[in-house]
Motif scaffolding. Structure first.
Motif, short mmCIF file in Angstrom:
data_model
loop_
_atom_site.label_atom_id
_atom_site.label_comp_id
_atom_site.label_asym_id
_atom_site.label_seq_id
_atom_site.Cartn_x
_atom_site.Cartn_y
_atom_site.Cartn_z
N ASN A 174 0.89 -1.00 -0.16
CA ASN A 174 -0.21 0.16 0.10
C ASN A 174 0.89 1.09 0.11
OD1 ASN A 174 -1.38 2.20 1.92
ND2 ASN A 174 -2.99 1.01 0.63
N LEU A 175 0.63 2.16 -0.81
CA LEU A 175 1.56 3.30 -1.04
C LEU A 175 1.45 4.20 0.31
CD1 LEU A 175 0.59 4.17 -4.80
CD2 LEU A 175 2.76 3.06 -3.87
N SER A 176 0.25 4.30 0.85
CA SER A 176 0.09 5.23 2.32
C SER A 176 1.23 4.48 3.19
CB SER A 176 -1.05 5.21 2.60
OG SER A 176 -1.91 6.10 1.67
N GLN A 177 1.28 3.39 3.43
CA GLN A 177 1.98 2.43 4.45
C GLN A 177 3.46 2.66 3.98
OE1 GLN A 177 0.98 1.21 6.92
NE2 GLN A 177 -1.38 1.95 6.60
N ILE A 178 3.90 2.76 2.77
CA ILE A 178 5.21 3.05 2.39
C ILE A 178 5.74 4.40 2.86
CG2 ILE A 178 6.62 3.04 0.28
CD1 ILE A 178 5.18 0.93 -1.09
N VAL A 179 4.86 5.16 2.67
CA VAL A 179 5.12 6.61 3.04
C VAL A 179 5.30 6.43 4.51
CG1 VAL A 179 4.52 9.00 3.28
CG2 VAL A 179 4.23 7.68 1.10
N ILE A 185 13.54 6.97 8.84
CA ILE A 185 14.48 7.27 7.88
C ILE A 185 13.99 7.29 6.37
CG2 ILE A 185 15.48 5.15 7.72
CD1 ILE A 185 18.14 6.18 7.27
N TRP A 186 14.00 8.03 5.31
CA TRP A 186 13.76 7.89 4.04
C TRP A 186 14.60 6.89 3.39
CZ3 TRP A 186 13.79 13.56 2.11
CH2 TRP A 186 12.82 14.38 2.90
N TYR A 187 13.88 6.18 2.59
CA TYR A 187 14.28 4.82 1.95
C TYR A 187 15.71 5.09 1.01
CZ TYR A 187 10.78 1.55 3.59
OH TYR A 187 9.98 0.87 4.33
N PHE A 255 11.16 6.66 -2.37
CA PHE A 255 12.33 6.85 -1.69
C PHE A 255 12.56 8.12 -0.98
CE2 PHE A 255 12.84 4.26 -5.52
CZ PHE A 255 13.83 3.09 -5.01
N LEU A 256 11.63 9.10 -1.05
CA LEU A 256 11.93 10.43 -0.57
C LEU A 256 10.84 10.79 0.68
CD1 LEU A 256 13.03 12.62 -3.55
CD2 LEU A 256 14.33 11.43 -1.85
N GLY A 257 10.29 9.73 1.17
CA GLY A 257 9.43 9.86 2.25
C GLY A 257 7.88 10.41 1.94
N GLY A 258 7.39 10.56 0.58
CA GLY A 258 6.37 10.98 0.39
C GLY A 258 5.86 12.58 0.90
N TRP A 259 4.84 12.74 1.61
CA TRP A 259 4.65 14.00 2.09
C TRP A 259 5.43 14.18 3.63
CZ3 TRP A 259 1.18 10.08 1.73
CH2 TRP A 259 0.62 9.58 3.04
N PHE A 263 11.33 16.00 10.13
CA PHE A 263 11.16 16.40 11.44
C PHE A 263 9.74 15.31 11.71
CE2 PHE A 263 12.77 20.33 9.71
CZ PHE A 263 13.74 20.33 10.33
N ASP A 264 10.03 15.00 13.13
CA ASP A 264 8.96 14.27 13.30
C ASP A 264 7.96 15.00 14.11
OD1 ASP A 264 7.16 12.12 14.02
OD2 ASP A 264 8.40 11.44 15.85
#
Length: 329
Positions: A174-179, A185-187, A255-259, A263-264
């Motif tokens: 699922n794309l949302s879960q990947i983000v 850490i970004w992939y 790979f770049l963390g989506g949205w 910062f957490d």
């Protein structure tokens, strides 16, 4: 009448229509951005006559193509000739259905989002084949054969890279879960070589320079849509840039963390979508940068590097990455 069913259906339809309008506007102004950036890189102005700073140029180009006469070759298969551009644009727009624009906004949230995009992108090949064969032109036919071989070859590489990212997730694709899984850490950091290979394959998959062999002007005039003009040509043009923006968005999600930011912190949906747009703009700028920098490759080089270099490398990562994950867990 059951309004409890009709009203939500109408709202969903309006959301889909609004999404398509936003995507088409993004495509139109992506073409203007490319012409402006290319002009700056080549020390010229680019479009600057229609509207302030040329901002109405995409609307003028679209109006011109809409009003021009559609010329159909005498010996063409009319049905397939007109179906090909419609199929190309429709397939490229279908892929946006599963793209999450923020944590809550997605048209069709399915646990098999990655599989859906791969399936839909493979259907785009039929539009290319239909356009080349139905035109009854040797230039269009050769362009369609080139594009088909190129897209099939690099889809294998793209699919294996996406499979490796799904291995890192360890859950449904699922794309949302990947983000969300990239909060720590970004992939792109642990999978930097795969990110580079994905970007190279994305250039070839979308027929972008230096891999724009299906549209090589010096050899094939315009490739598989040589005989298309006016509105059918506009459909091909929109479909191509829709695919570019789609694969740029997919690159950001994988790979770049989506949205997500570095910062957490909690962000509103509007700000999350804005951050996603900034990242996609950076990837799209990279597409333009490569176009302005590198010369076109030979077709033999394009195919050979896929099957003898990129594919073995990706197969190695498909073996190594899951092994490392199993070892660490």
């Amino acid at each position: 009448m059951n309004f409890n069913v009709i009203i939500p259906a109408i709202i969903e339809l309006l959301i889909v229509i609004l999404s398509i309008v936003v995507i088409l506007l993004s495509i139109a102004y992506a073409t203007l951005a490319e012409r402006k950036v290319m002009g700056s890189m080549q020390r010229r102005l680019g479009p600057n006559k229609v509207g302030i700073y040329g901002l109405l140029q995409p609307l003028a180009d679209g109006g011109k193509l809409l009003l021009k006469e559609t010329v159909i070759p005498a010996h063409a298969n009319v049905g397939l000739f007109l179906l090909a551009p419609i199929l190309t644009l429709s397939v490229s727009l279908f892929g946006w259905m599963v793209i999450p624009f923020n944590n809550t906004t997605v048209i069709f949230d399915t646990p098999l989002g990655v599989i859906f995009i791969l399936a839909v992108s493979s259907l785009g090949i039929y539009g290319v084949i239909f356009s080349g064969w139905a035109a009854n032109s040797k230039y269009a036919f050769l362009g369609s054969l080139r594009s088909t071989a190129q897209m099939i070859s690099y889809e294998v590489v793209l699919g294996l890279i996406i499979l490796t990212v799904v291995f890192c997730l360890g859950d449904s694709p699922n794309l949302s879960q990947i983000v969300i899984s990239q909060q720590a850490i970004w992939y792109i950091i642990p999978l930097a070589p795969l990110g580079i290979l994905f970007f190279i394959s994305a250039l070839a998959e979308t027929n972008r320079p230096p891999f724009d062999l299906p549209e090589a002007e010096s050899e094939l005039v315009a490739g598989y849509f040589t005989e298309h003009s006016a509105l059918p040509f506009a459909f091909f043009f929109l479909g191509e840039y829709s695919s570019i923006l789609l694969i740029s968005t997919l690159t950001v999600i994988l790979f770049l963390g989506g949205w997500l930011t570095t910062f957490d912190m909690y962000l509103s949906n509007a700000l999350s979508s804005f951050i996603l747009g900034l990242k996609v703009s950076f990837i799209f700028f990279s597409f333009i940068w490569v176009r302005a920098t590198f010369p076109r490759w030979k077709y033999t080089q394009l195919i050979v590097i896929c099957w003898t270099s990129l594919l073995p490398l990706v197969l190695g990562f498909v073996t190594i990455v899951p092994s490392i994950i199993l070892t660490l867990t």
